[in-house]
Design a protein around this motif. Structure first.
Motif, PDB file in Angstrom:
ATOM      1  N   ILE A  41      13.623 -50.236  -8.354  1.00  0.00           N
ATOM      2  CA  ILE A  41      12.883 -51.502  -8.319  1.00  0.00           C
ATOM      3  C   ILE A  41      13.301 -52.344  -7.114  1.00  0.00           C
ATOM      4  N   GLN A  42      14.598 -52.396  -6.827  1.00  0.00           N
ATOM      5  CA  GLN A  42      15.088 -53.159  -5.686  1.00  0.00           C
ATOM      6  C   GLN A  42      14.583 -52.579  -4.369  1.00  0.00           C
ATOM      7  N   ARG A  57      10.903 -53.368  -3.896  1.00  0.00           N
ATOM      8  CA  ARG A  57      10.718 -54.775  -3.511  1.00  0.00           C
ATOM      9  C   ARG A  57      10.970 -54.962  -2.017  1.00  0.00           C
ATOM     10  N   GLN A  58      12.069 -54.387  -1.516  1.00  0.00           N
ATOM     11  CA  GLN A  58      12.376 -54.493  -0.097  1.00  0.00           C
ATOM     12  C   GLN A  58      11.302 -53.802   0.751  1.00  0.00           C
ATOM     13  N   SER A  85       8.128 -53.264  -0.040  1.00  0.00           N
ATOM     14  CA  SER A  85       6.885 -54.042  -0.084  1.00  0.00           C
ATOM     15  C   SER A  85       6.954 -55.254   0.832  1.00  0.00           C
TER      16      SER A  85
END
Length: 336
Positions: free
Chosen positions: A165-166, A169-170, A172
């Protein structure tokens, strides 16, 4: 022919026609005088002339509005196609059409990326969630004891999902151009030496020789943490695929306003047909999609986006059976 040229030609035709009719009327008027019958004829000709001009102007406006309506329809139906002749037009209308087409392409690309992201995330989360569910159900039913040994694999899967998930996010943020960069001046050799110290234990575990020879000191203006992550991803990827007792060489150089970092290994190499896709998110060269060997398939995608966010690029050369070389090109100081 552009819209400006077409309008100029049509208006010139109207003016020329009007001048010719006015010349004929004036000539006839001068010959016949102001007789009542001739006077009525002249009025009728003038009326016909105005009707002719009005009809032409009406059809010109209708023709112009049809082109504009096609572009306006795109705001209601973004998937509609813009005619080719409008896109090639050099007038303001053609420029508007090209801008709308560019926006249309960006919307389509964004929608495709979102759909692909949802599909990829669903695929990647399906396995760890299934593992967690199975283990929790087994503990609930009494098949497994609730102890540290049985909880450890569950914790590993939770950590894996958190990292996924992290990373997404980065990634995106970088793809949308919104990745925050904390740029500062730092010494480039120092960064590489730190990364080598972080990864040398992993390399020693496979008896891989990880070599780096510092050059003369110089500084670069970048986000230290982001570039460190890029190097860890690329060098870690080389360690993962390089066989026992292999070699990984890191070479640093500078030329003009750019820094070049090359990471070469003598691993299995990448097949030519797969080389164009290695920077795609969730792409793995091996067909088995083994997470233990190939990771989650985000490392190279993140490295590429982080480097491009700094105004740089990543090049790769690979030959099956001989190894791969990844080259990072970064500006010493960002331009613009």
């Amino acid at each position: 022919m552009s819209h400006k040229t077409k309008r100029f030609v049509i208006l010139s035709f109207l003016l020329t026609s009007g001048m010719l009719l006015a010349l004929v009327l004036g000539y006839a008027w001068g010959i016949n005088g102001l007789h009542a019958y001739s006077h009525i004829s002249y009025i009728a000709l003038v009326v016909i002339l105005f009707i002719f001009i009005y009809i032409l102007v009406f059809f010109i406006g209708l023709w112009e509005s049809r082109t504009t309506e096609k572009i306006i329809d795109l705001s209601v139906n973004p998937s509609a196609m813009i005619p080719y002749h409008i896109l090639k037009d050099q007038s303001e209308l053609g420029e508007l059409a090209r801008s709308v087409k560019k926006l249309q392409d960006q919307l389509s690309k964004g929608e495709a990326l979102r759909n692909q992201l949802v599909s990829d995330v669903a695929h990647e989360l399906r396995t760890p969630l299934a593992i967690l569910r199975g283990q929790i159900e087994s503990m609930y039913e009494g098949a497994y004891e609730l102890n540290q040994q049985n909880l450890l694999p569950m914790l590993d899967e939770i950590k894996r999902m958190s990292k996924l998930i992290q990373d997404l996010r980065q990634l995106s943020l970088a793809e949308s151009g919104n990745l925050p960069l904390e740029r500062k001046w730092f010494e480039c050799n120092q960064l590489l030496e730190e990364v080598v110290r972080v990864l040398e234990f992993e390399a020693e575990g496979k008896e891989i020789l990880l070599s780096y020879s510092p050059i003369e000191e110089f500084e670069i203006y970048c986000d230290y943490t982001r570039i460190k992550q890029v190097l860890i991803n690329l060098i870690g990827n080389s360690i993962r695929y390089t066989p026992q007792e292999g070699n990984i060489m890191i070479h640093l150089s500078r030329d003009g306003g750019h820094v070049y970092i090359e990471i070469s290994d003598d691993g299995p190499g990448i097949p030519p047909e797969k080389l164009p896709y290695i920077f795609y998110r969730f792409y793995r060269v091996e067909d088995s999609r083994n997470r233990e060997l190939g990771g989650m398939g985000l490392g190279l995608a993140i490295a590429k986006e982080f480097v491009e966010a700094h105004g740089g690029k990543i090049n790769v050369q690979s030959e099956v059976g001989k190894g791969s070389t990844f080259q990072i090109v970064l500006p010493i100081f960002p331009v613009g």
